[in-house]
Design a protein around this motif. Structure first.
Motif, PDB file in Angstrom:
ATOM      1  N   TYR A 130       0.844  -1.188   0.000  1.00 34.23           N
ATOM      2  CA  TYR A 130       0.000   0.000   0.000  1.00 34.23           C
ATOM      3  C   TYR A 130       0.882   1.242   0.000  1.00 34.23           C
ATOM      4  CZ  TYR A 130      -3.707   3.223   1.413  1.00 34.23           C
ATOM      5  OH  TYR A 130      -4.592   4.265   1.472  1.00 34.23           O
ATOM      6  N   ASP A 131       0.924   1.970  -1.113  1.00 37.26           N
ATOM      7  CA  ASP A 131       1.691   3.204  -1.264  1.00 37.26           C
ATOM      8  C   ASP A 131       0.701   4.363  -1.287  1.00 37.26           C
ATOM      9  OD1 ASP A 131       4.067   1.710  -1.572  1.00 37.26           O
ATOM     10  OD2 ASP A 131       3.578   1.376  -3.671  1.00 37.26           O
ATOM     11  N   PHE A 132       0.890   5.349  -0.433  1.00 39.80           N
ATOM     12  CA  PHE A 132      -0.113   6.389  -0.246  1.00 39.80           C
ATOM     13  C   PHE A 132       0.506   7.641   0.375  1.00 39.80           C
ATOM     14  CE2 PHE A 132       0.365   4.069   3.604  1.00 39.80           C
ATOM     15  CZ  PHE A 132       0.146   4.966   4.628  1.00 39.80           C
ATOM     16  N   GLY A 133      -0.329   8.648   0.606  1.00 38.93           N
ATOM     17  CA  GLY A 133       0.086   9.850   1.326  1.00 38.93           C
ATOM     18  C   GLY A 133       1.178  10.632   0.629  1.00 38.93           C
ATOM     19  N   HIS A 134       1.157  10.698  -0.678  1.00 36.45           N
ATOM     20  CA  HIS A 134       2.233  11.314  -1.440  1.00 36.45           C
ATOM     21  C   HIS A 134       2.080  12.833  -1.514  1.00 36.45           C
ATOM     22  CE1 HIS A 134      -1.049   9.829  -3.888  1.00 36.45           C
ATOM     23  NE2 HIS A 134      -0.843  10.818  -4.719  1.00 36.45           N
ATOM     24  N   SER A 135       3.231  13.488  -1.540  1.00 37.81           N
ATOM     25  CA  SER A 135       3.294  14.927  -1.790  1.00 37.81           C
ATOM     26  C   SER A 135       4.423  15.157  -2.792  1.00 37.81           C
ATOM     27  CB  SER A 135       3.515  15.713  -0.497  1.00 37.81           C
ATOM     28  OG  SER A 135       4.733  15.329   0.103  1.00 37.81           O
ATOM     29  N   VAL A 136       4.355  16.287  -3.492  1.00 37.74           N
ATOM     30  CA  VAL A 136       5.284  16.551  -4.582  1.00 37.74           C
ATOM     31  C   VAL A 136       5.783  17.986  -4.477  1.00 37.74           C
ATOM     32  CG1 VAL A 136       5.559  16.574  -7.106  1.00 37.74           C
ATOM     33  CG2 VAL A 136       3.948  14.980  -6.044  1.00 37.74           C
ATOM     34  N   ALA A 137       7.055  18.212  -4.798  1.00 43.19           N
ATOM     35  CA  ALA A 137       7.615  19.569  -4.828  1.00 43.19           C
ATOM     36  C   ALA A 137       8.672  19.645  -5.923  1.00 43.19           C
ATOM     37  CB  ALA A 137       8.232  19.924  -3.485  1.00 43.19           C
ATOM     38  N   PHE A 138       8.846  20.843  -6.481  1.00 44.31           N
ATOM     39  CA  PHE A 138       9.860  21.100  -7.504  1.00 44.31           C
ATOM     40  C   PHE A 138      10.624  22.360  -7.152  1.00 44.31           C
ATOM     41  CE2 PHE A 138       7.094  18.302  -9.771  1.00 44.31           C
ATOM     42  CZ  PHE A 138       7.942  17.601 -10.609  1.00 44.31           C
ATOM     43  N   ASN A 139      11.917  22.391  -7.512  1.00 42.29           N
ATOM     44  CA  ASN A 139      12.674  23.627  -7.342  1.00 42.29           C
ATOM     45  C   ASN A 139      12.615  24.422  -8.642  1.00 42.29           C
ATOM     46  OD1 ASN A 139      14.568  22.511  -9.128  1.00 42.29           O
ATOM     47  ND2 ASN A 139      16.065  22.048  -7.530  1.00 42.29           N
ATOM     48  N   ALA A 140      13.273  25.585  -8.668  1.00 42.01           N
ATOM     49  CA  ALA A 140      13.203  26.468  -9.829  1.00 42.01           C
ATOM     50  C   ALA A 140      13.843  25.861 -11.074  1.00 42.01           C
ATOM     51  CB  ALA A 140      13.871  27.799  -9.498  1.00 42.01           C
ATOM     52  N   ALA A 141      14.728  24.873 -10.895  1.00 45.84           N
ATOM     53  CA  ALA A 141      15.388  24.220 -12.034  1.00 45.84           C
ATOM     54  C   ALA A 141      14.568  23.061 -12.593  1.00 45.84           C
ATOM     55  CB  ALA A 141      16.763  23.719 -11.601  1.00 45.84           C
ATOM     56  N   ARG A 188      14.198   8.878 -12.219  1.00 49.27           N
ATOM     57  CA  ARG A 188      14.390   9.324 -13.598  1.00 49.27           C
ATOM     58  C   ARG A 188      15.637  10.188 -13.673  1.00 49.27           C
ATOM     59  NH1 ARG A 188      12.015   6.872 -17.297  1.00 49.27           N
ATOM     60  NH2 ARG A 188      10.249   5.859 -16.400  1.00 49.27           N
ATOM     61  N   ASP A 189      16.426  10.016 -14.723  1.00 45.65           N
ATOM     62  CA  ASP A 189      17.535  10.943 -14.965  1.00 45.65           C
ATOM     63  C   ASP A 189      16.997  12.265 -15.475  1.00 45.65           C
ATOM     64  OD1 ASP A 189      19.460   9.174 -14.197  1.00 45.65           O
ATOM     65  OD2 ASP A 189      19.744   8.372 -16.209  1.00 45.65           O
ATOM     66  N   SER A 190      15.880  12.203 -16.173  1.00 45.17           N
ATOM     67  CA  SER A 190      15.286  13.441 -16.649  1.00 45.17           C
ATOM     68  C   SER A 190      13.785  13.379 -16.443  1.00 45.17           C
ATOM     69  CB  SER A 190      15.593  13.661 -18.127  1.00 45.17           C
ATOM     70  OG  SER A 190      15.067  12.622 -18.900  1.00 45.17           O
ATOM     71  N   PHE A 191      13.271  14.470 -15.992  1.00 43.19           N
ATOM     72  CA  PHE A 191      11.837  14.514 -15.703  1.00 43.19           C
ATOM     73  C   PHE A 191      11.111  15.630 -16.421  1.00 43.19           C
ATOM     74  CE2 PHE A 191       8.186  15.267 -12.895  1.00 43.19           C
ATOM     75  CZ  PHE A 191       7.567  14.070 -13.145  1.00 43.19           C
ATOM     76  N   PRO A 192      11.745  16.574 -17.003  1.00 45.71           N
ATOM     77  CA  PRO A 192      12.994  16.511 -17.738  1.00 45.71           C
ATOM     78  C   PRO A 192      14.255  16.532 -16.881  1.00 45.71           C
ATOM     79  CG  PRO A 192      12.088  18.688 -17.931  1.00 45.71           C
ATOM     80  CD  PRO A 192      11.099  17.866 -17.186  1.00 45.71           C
ATOM     81  N   SER A 193      14.187  16.949 -15.637  1.00 46.89           N
ATOM     82  CA  SER A 193      15.354  16.863 -14.760  1.00 46.89           C
ATOM     83  C   SER A 193      15.175  15.666 -13.838  1.00 46.89           C
ATOM     84  CB  SER A 193      15.486  18.155 -13.948  1.00 46.89           C
ATOM     85  OG  SER A 193      15.612  19.257 -14.812  1.00 46.89           O
ATOM     86  N   SER A 194      16.112  15.474 -12.927  1.00 43.01           N
ATOM     87  CA  SER A 194      16.021  14.302 -12.050  1.00 43.01           C
ATOM     88  C   SER A 194      14.786  14.382 -11.154  1.00 43.01           C
ATOM     89  CB  SER A 194      17.285  14.177 -11.204  1.00 43.01           C
ATOM     90  OG  SER A 194      17.462  15.322 -10.415  1.00 43.01           O
ATOM     91  N   PHE A 195      14.188  13.245 -10.915  1.00 43.79           N
ATOM     92  CA  PHE A 195      12.980  13.135 -10.094  1.00 43.79           C
ATOM     93  C   PHE A 195      13.245  12.069  -9.050  1.00 43.79           C
ATOM     94  CE2 PHE A 195       8.409  11.747  -9.660  1.00 43.79           C
ATOM     95  CZ  PHE A 195       7.984  12.920  -9.068  1.00 43.79           C
ATOM     96  N   VAL A 196      13.105  12.406  -7.806  1.00 41.34           N
ATOM     97  CA  VAL A 196      13.442  11.525  -6.696  1.00 41.34           C
ATOM     98  C   VAL A 196      12.173  11.204  -5.932  1.00 41.34           C
ATOM     99  CG1 VAL A 196      14.764  11.355  -4.557  1.00 41.34           C
ATOM    100  CG2 VAL A 196      15.692  12.631  -6.464  1.00 41.34           C
ATOM    101  N   TYR A 197      12.069   9.997  -5.418  1.00 37.73           N
ATOM    102  CA  TYR A 197      10.989   9.755  -4.482  1.00 37.73           C
ATOM    103  C   TYR A 197      11.502   9.038  -3.246  1.00 37.73           C
ATOM    104  CZ  TYR A 197      10.184   4.843  -5.884  1.00 37.73           C
ATOM    105  OH  TYR A 197      10.291   3.522  -6.139  1.00 37.73           O
TER     106      TYR A 197
END
Length: 194
Positions: A139-150, A169-178
């Protein structure tokens, strides 16, 4: 007493969870919400619809066309270009198993274990294909997301196991971490200060 994990989920209700983002420079906007797409009034199977505002004019609602049952959208601007470029992170449930496409007919254990996180990128004019963030039968839940100016993004989520970080992802277009953090072991595993 509470029903066991082998009992059916039962009737689900549609939870629209409307999301909107607005580009502060252009005024372009993007709106997403969940709707029940099953023609059977006794079956709730959600999908997402969206609308765009460009030059002050809203488009009609259109379907994103995901399969299965989707829920809990989180929509954020990515900041990686002009206009309302955004990412949508959401829970997705594969309903193709023994429940014959009806999430309410699944067992409680299968319903919870089948919740994985996916995302879709909106590049300002069209949506990319769904991408998988988690696929772990938990069960994966309770997610939130944020991005910086780049345009580098991160998703924090809760799951029913350990805490770790992955560059998805190496590109998200930039790196995307979870990050995945156990609800029960959140403080001890993610923030071991003792």
């Amino acid at each position: 007493t509470l029903p066991g994990g082998d009992m059916p989920v039962g009737v689900l209700k549609t939870d629209a969870k409307p999301q909107i983002v607005i580009d502060s420079v252009t005024g372009d906007a993007l709106f997403v919400q969940a709707v029940d797409v099953d023609p059977n009034p006794n079956v709730t199977r959600q999908n997402f619809v969206y609308a765009r505002r460009t030059n002050g004019v809203w488009s009609p609602l259109s379907s994103l066309g995901d399969v299965g049952h989707v829920s809990n959208p989180v929509l954020k601007l990515t900041g990686d270009g002009p206009g309302a470029r955004a990412v949508l992170v959401y829970q997705s449930l594969d309903t193709s198993g023994g429940a014959a496409g009806d999430p309410a007919a699944m067992t409680r254990n299968d319903y919870l274990a089948g919740q994985n996180l996916h995302y879709r990128y909106f590049g300002g004019s069209s949506w990319g294909a769904p991408q998988t963030l988690t696929d772990d039968n938990r069960y994966d839940f309770g997610h939130s997301v944020a991005f910086n100016a780049a345009g580098q993004g991160i998703t924090l989520l809760a799951s029913s196991f350990a805490c770790f970080a992955i560059f998805a992802r190496d590109s998200f277009p930039s790196s995307f971490v979870y990050f995945v953090c156990s609800v029960v072991k959140l403080l001890r595993n993610c923030f071991p200060w003792d």
